[in-house]
Every structure is written in C-alpha cells, then in structure tokens.
Scaffold this active site. Structure first.
Site, PDB file in Angstrom:
ATOM      1  CE  LYS A 282      72.017  49.469  75.312  1.00  0.00           C
ATOM      2  NZ  LYS A 282      71.386  50.111  76.462  1.00  0.00           N
TER       3      LYS A 282
ATOM      4  N   GLY B  37      52.264  51.579  81.315  1.00  0.00           N
ATOM      5  CA  GLY B  37      53.220  50.514  81.623  1.00  0.00           C
ATOM      6  C   GLY B  37      53.284  50.243  83.115  1.00  0.00           C
TER       7      GLY B  37
ATOM      8  N   GLY C 115      55.145  47.932  84.545  1.00  0.00           N
ATOM      9  CA  GLY C 115      56.309  47.057  84.714  1.00  0.00           C
ATOM     10  C   GLY C 115      57.145  47.476  85.898  1.00  0.00           C
TER      11      GLY C 115
ATOM     12  CB  VAL D 128      60.278  51.900  85.417  1.00  0.00           C
ATOM     13  CG1 VAL D 128      60.324  53.398  85.705  1.00  0.00           C
ATOM     14  CG2 VAL D 128      61.691  51.383  85.142  1.00  0.00           C
TER      15      VAL D 128
HETATM   16  P1  NAD Z   1      59.153  46.255  81.955  1.00  0.00           P
HETATM   17  O1  NAD Z   1      59.324  45.328  80.819  1.00  0.00           O
HETATM   18  O2  NAD Z   1      59.266  45.748  83.364  1.00  0.00           O
HETATM   19  O3  NAD Z   1      57.744  47.018  81.858  1.00  0.00           O
HETATM   20  C1  NAD Z   1      57.184  47.474  80.684  1.00  0.00           C
HETATM   21  C2  NAD Z   1      55.692  47.272  80.814  1.00  0.00           C
HETATM   22  O4  NAD Z   1      55.042  47.846  79.680  1.00  0.00           O
HETATM   23  C3  NAD Z   1      55.271  45.803  80.849  1.00  0.00           C
HETATM   24  O5  NAD Z   1      54.456  45.562  81.993  1.00  0.00           O
HETATM   25  C4  NAD Z   1      54.495  45.615  79.553  1.00  0.00           C
HETATM   26  O6  NAD Z   1      53.448  44.667  79.673  1.00  0.00           O
HETATM   27  C5  NAD Z   1      53.971  47.012  79.332  1.00  0.00           C
HETATM   28  N1  NAD Z   1      53.560  47.277  77.958  1.00  0.00           N
HETATM   29  C6  NAD Z   1      54.114  46.824  76.801  1.00  0.00           C
HETATM   30  N2  NAD Z   1      53.433  47.293  75.749  1.00  0.00           N
HETATM   31  C7  NAD Z   1      52.459  48.088  76.230  1.00  0.00           C
HETATM   32  C8  NAD Z   1      51.436  48.866  75.640  1.00  0.00           C
HETATM   33  N3  NAD Z   1      51.262  48.925  74.316  1.00  0.00           N
HETATM   34  N4  NAD Z   1      50.608  49.560  76.451  1.00  0.00           N
HETATM   35  C9  NAD Z   1      50.747  49.517  77.792  1.00  0.00           C
HETATM   36  N5  NAD Z   1      51.689  48.783  78.409  1.00  0.00           N
HETATM   37  C10 NAD Z   1      52.527  48.076  77.646  1.00  0.00           C
HETATM   38  O7  NAD Z   1      60.200  47.446  81.695  1.00  0.00           O
HETATM   39  P2  NAD Z   1      60.740  48.495  82.751  1.00  0.00           P
HETATM   40  O8  NAD Z   1      62.018  48.000  83.301  1.00  0.00           O
HETATM   41  O9  NAD Z   1      59.626  48.889  83.653  1.00  0.00           O
HETATM   42  O10 NAD Z   1      61.102  49.714  81.783  1.00  0.00           O
HETATM   43  C11 NAD Z   1      60.070  50.529  81.246  1.00  0.00           C
HETATM   44  C12 NAD Z   1      60.674  51.428  80.181  1.00  0.00           C
HETATM   45  O11 NAD Z   1      61.703  52.219  80.752  1.00  0.00           O
HETATM   46  C13 NAD Z   1      61.326  50.679  79.013  1.00  0.00           C
HETATM   47  O12 NAD Z   1      61.141  51.417  77.840  1.00  0.00           O
HETATM   48  C14 NAD Z   1      62.799  50.677  79.388  1.00  0.00           C
HETATM   49  O13 NAD Z   1      63.630  50.595  78.250  1.00  0.00           O
HETATM   50  C15 NAD Z   1      62.939  52.023  80.056  1.00  0.00           C
HETATM   51  N6  NAD Z   1      64.034  52.074  81.038  1.00  0.00           N
HETATM   52  C16 NAD Z   1      64.069  51.218  82.071  1.00  0.00           C
HETATM   53  C17 NAD Z   1      65.117  51.292  82.999  1.00  0.00           C
HETATM   54  C18 NAD Z   1      65.169  50.358  84.173  1.00  0.00           C
HETATM   55  O14 NAD Z   1      65.994  50.597  85.084  1.00  0.00           O
HETATM   56  N7  NAD Z   1      64.334  49.337  84.246  1.00  0.00           N
HETATM   57  C19 NAD Z   1      66.133  52.241  82.836  1.00  0.00           C
HETATM   58  C20 NAD Z   1      66.055  53.133  81.757  1.00  0.00           C
HETATM   59  C21 NAD Z   1      64.996  53.042  80.859  1.00  0.00           C
END
Ligand code: NAD
Length: 370
Positions: A95, A195, A197, A199
């Site tokens: 990392k 969330g 987002g 995922v």
């Molecule tokens: P993202 O930033 O697209 O989505 C996260 C969402 O969570 C956002 O819409 C944000 O507004 C929301 N959020 C933040 N605080 C919040 C709260 N208190 N209550 C409710 N919602 C809240 O991120 P992502 O890419 O969808 O990833 C989601 C999680 O999965 C993260 O923790 C990330 O580290 C983990 N992850 C993602 C991937 C990937 O491929 N994107 C891979 C492994 C792990």
C-alpha cells in the site's frame, strides 16, 4: 525470516520507528519518498511478497503526523496481504500513502514523480486507486511506471472496480445467509444497506433482483433519490435509523468501525455482510462480541475482494467475465471460513486470518518467493 517471526510473536509490539514497527508484523520493505519541487511526501510499504508482487492502492490523506501515515500504510499493506491470499490471488500485500490534501494539493508533476518512485521498486509494488485518488491520477502515474492497475477501460484497464466488488459482497452475503438460515435465497429477507455509493448501489440492484426487502441510507439525499427512482420498492431511512430497522442482514457499505459497542446494542440482525473496510471498531473485542450475540460476521477483507480480483485480471489481460467468475469463489471461501470458525469456536475474522496465513506459510515452505 522464521527467526524474525518467532521473535516478533513472542515479544510485545514495539512502537520504535521504523524497523521496530516493521518487525511487529514482518513487513519486508518501506520506502520513504520525498521530492521538493513537487512537494511529494509519500510512504510505500511492502508487507509480504511470498505469493507475488505487492498490489494495493495509494491513499492521499492529510495525515496529522508522519507516525500516523506510517501506521496507516503498515496496517493497510498487511491487510492487502490477507485479502489477496484469501482471494487465492498470486499477489502480495502493499500500500502507499501520500501525505497531503487531495482536494487542493494534487498536480500532474506530483503523480508522475510518485510513479518514478513506484517504478524504482522494479515491480515489487503495483499501485492502484484508494481514498483521495481517481483514475486521472493513475493515468499520470502510469506515465512513469507500468506498475499501475485500475486504469480506465479506454486505456486497456479494468475501469471502476465497484460493480465487481458489489458482486463479491453479494456472493459473500449469500454464503452467510446459507450458513445462518440454511438457504441462500434472499427472497423475503430484509437487508439494511448503509451507503448508497458505488458499491452500495450495485449491491442494492442485486438484492432487489433476488426479491430481498431493502432498507437503504446515505448522508446524501440525491444519491438515495437516484436509487429509489430506479428501485421504487426499497425503503429509505435516515443515517442513524439504519441500526434499528427490523432486519435479517446488516450490510455496511459506507464507513469503517460501524460495528461497535453502541451499534451492537441496537443491531438485531443475524448476519453482518458488507463492503466497508475495517467494520469491526476493535477486531478482538467486537469480533468476539458479534459471535457471542449469535451474529454471523462475514469478514470485510474476505467479501470485498472483488475489486482486487478485478485489478489482478487487469495485469493478466482484462476479462470482465473471468473476473466475475473468480469473484464468485468468495461464496465457497466464505462458507469454508464460517465452518472453520464454528468448528474451532473462534470469531470468523480470526478463522479468515488463519486461512490467509496458512496459504502464505505453505507457499513459503514450498520455497515460493516473488
Ligand atoms: P463511495 O464513496 O462511492 O460510497 C460510500 C457512500 O457512503 C457515499 O455515498 C457516502 O455518502 C456514504 N456515507 C458516508 N458516511 C455515511 C454515513 N454515516 N451513513 C450513511 N452513508 C454514509 O465508496 P464505495 O466505493 O461505494 O465503497 C464503499 C465502502 O467499501 C468503503 O468503505 C470502501 O473502502 C469499501 N470498498 C470499496 C471497494 C470498491 O471497489 N469500491 C473495494 C473494497 C472496499
């Protein structure tokens, strides 16, 4: 190497900078990168390359101190070793962190210079996106090194890994349902997704398709409204209400540390399975607490591995179908971990750690080293 491992495991963890910290968890290499003209301050940590080159994203974050940045990169790189090992990938764990404000301090020159540092490791470390980074930075890094994953599709890369991550989380969640309820059918099950987002929205689509009843929350109403427009049957709730809904499965897909003393008093689910990294506020305390509450916890680093699997396929020549097929393996791995956890009477995160370590140890014993 074995001697170091024995010493590390028998003595108290040290906070000595830097070699002492590396000794705590057998990190192989740490590179400190500084460049005055671009203002670059970065640390690259390679935890373990037994299984292959260390792949893991670069995080840009305004760390309050060097110690904080070092601790984060050491912790995250070790997590990548476990994630890739469990996913069955021929990749080690690494990392990088860049100390700085991702909103105001990014320049093309900084990332090209960072790419040169990555390149100086001769393929032992491959970088990708993480918090604070986007494909635009990967494109600049790639001008200085081939050792980058997560490039845009138009550049021959694998693009956004989130849909593959969502699919892996869905597979892990189904495996947990099978173990908890005897059936992995999600029709009629209630899933609370935290969330909306990248995922979260992919996961909601898969859950709705299977006939699950979905509760969804986010701090951004526009994201919720867009998903609700596509899937009118889902129920939106306020961010703090998500822990109290009448649910079978809690799926954290936003932040880490949401499984903690306070939320465990409120959560009435049988399964926790989501994408967010580091869901257990304190692994040792809350890993045990969920088990004692009769909740089956699907370890995050096991079921959110779709993204890293996708990156691994980019290195081999990208093939989305093959990446999805390999991601489906999360279902069987999760079942194996749940079984081991039940048989040994240990929390699922520990059973997952053990399986990851066993794979690395057996490869090391066979003389493998990247
Ligand atoms: P993202 O930033 O697209 O989505 C996260 C969402 O969570 C956002 O819409 C944000 O507004 C929301 N959020 C933040 N605080 C919040 C709260 N208190 N209550 C409710 N919602 C809240 O991120 P992502 O890419 O969808 O990833 C989601 C999680 O999965 C993260 O923790 C990330 O580290 C983990 N992850 C993602 C991937 C990937 O491929 N994107 C891979 C492994 C792990």
């Amino acid at each position: 190497m074995n001697e170091v491992m024995v010493n590390a495991s028998t003595k108290a963890a040290t906070t000595d900078l830097v070699l002492g910290r590396m000794e705590n968890h057998d990190h192989e290499e740490v590179l400190f990168c500084y460049d005055r003209p671009t203002g670059l301050k970065a640390i690259i940590a390679i935890h373990d390359t037994t299984l292959g080159p260390a792949l893991g994203g670069t995080r840009m974050w305004p760390y309050a101190s060097e110690t904080e940045a070092l601790n984060d990169v050491l912790r995250l790189s070790r997590g990548m070793t476990y994630k890739s090992s469990l996913a069955g990938l021929d990749l080690g764990g690494g990392k990088a962190v860049i100390i700085g404000d991702a909103r105001t301090q990014k320049t093309e020159a900084m990332f090209r210079r960072f790419g040169q540092f990555v390149d100086s490791l001769n393929g032992r470390y491959i970088t990708a996106e993480d918090v604070g980074m986007s494909t635009a930075e990967m494109v600049n890094i790639q001008k200085a090194t081939r050792n980058v994953a997560g490039l845009p599709e138009e550049m021959g890369g694998s693009g956004d890994p989130s849909p593959v991550t969502a699919y892996g989380v869905y597979c892990g969640l189904k495996a947990a349902a099978k173990t908890a309820y005897g059936s992995d059918a999600l029709s009629g099950r209630t899933v609370a997704v935290q969330g909306a987002g990248n995922v979260g929205k992919g996961l909601v689509a898969l859950l709705v398709k299977d006939g699950a009843k979905v509760y969804l929350t986010d701090i951004h109403d526009d994201k919720l409204a867009a998903i609700k427009a596509e899937f009118p049957a889902i129920t939106l709730v306020k961010p703090d209400e998500i822990y109290d809904v009448d649910m079978d499965i809690y799926s954290p897909c936003a932040l880490g540390a949401t499984v903690n003393d306070e939320t465990l008093k409120r959560l009435k689910c049988s399964v926790i399975a989501g994408a967010a990294n580091n869901q257990l506020a304190d692994e040792a305390v809350h890993g045990k607490a969920v088990m004692e509450k009769g909740i089956l916890y699907a370890p995050d680093f096991l079921i959110n591995a779709g993204g890293i699997i996708n990156c691994a396929w980019e290195r081999k020549g990208y093939n989305r179908k093959a990446a999805l097929r390999q991601t489906e393996g999360i279902y069987d791995t999760a079942q194996r971990i749940f079984k081991a956890s039940a048989e040994l009477g240990i929390p699922t995160y520990l059973a997952a750690n053990q399986a990851a370590e066993d794979r690395i140890s057996s490869m090391r014993a066979a003389g493998m080293r990247f």
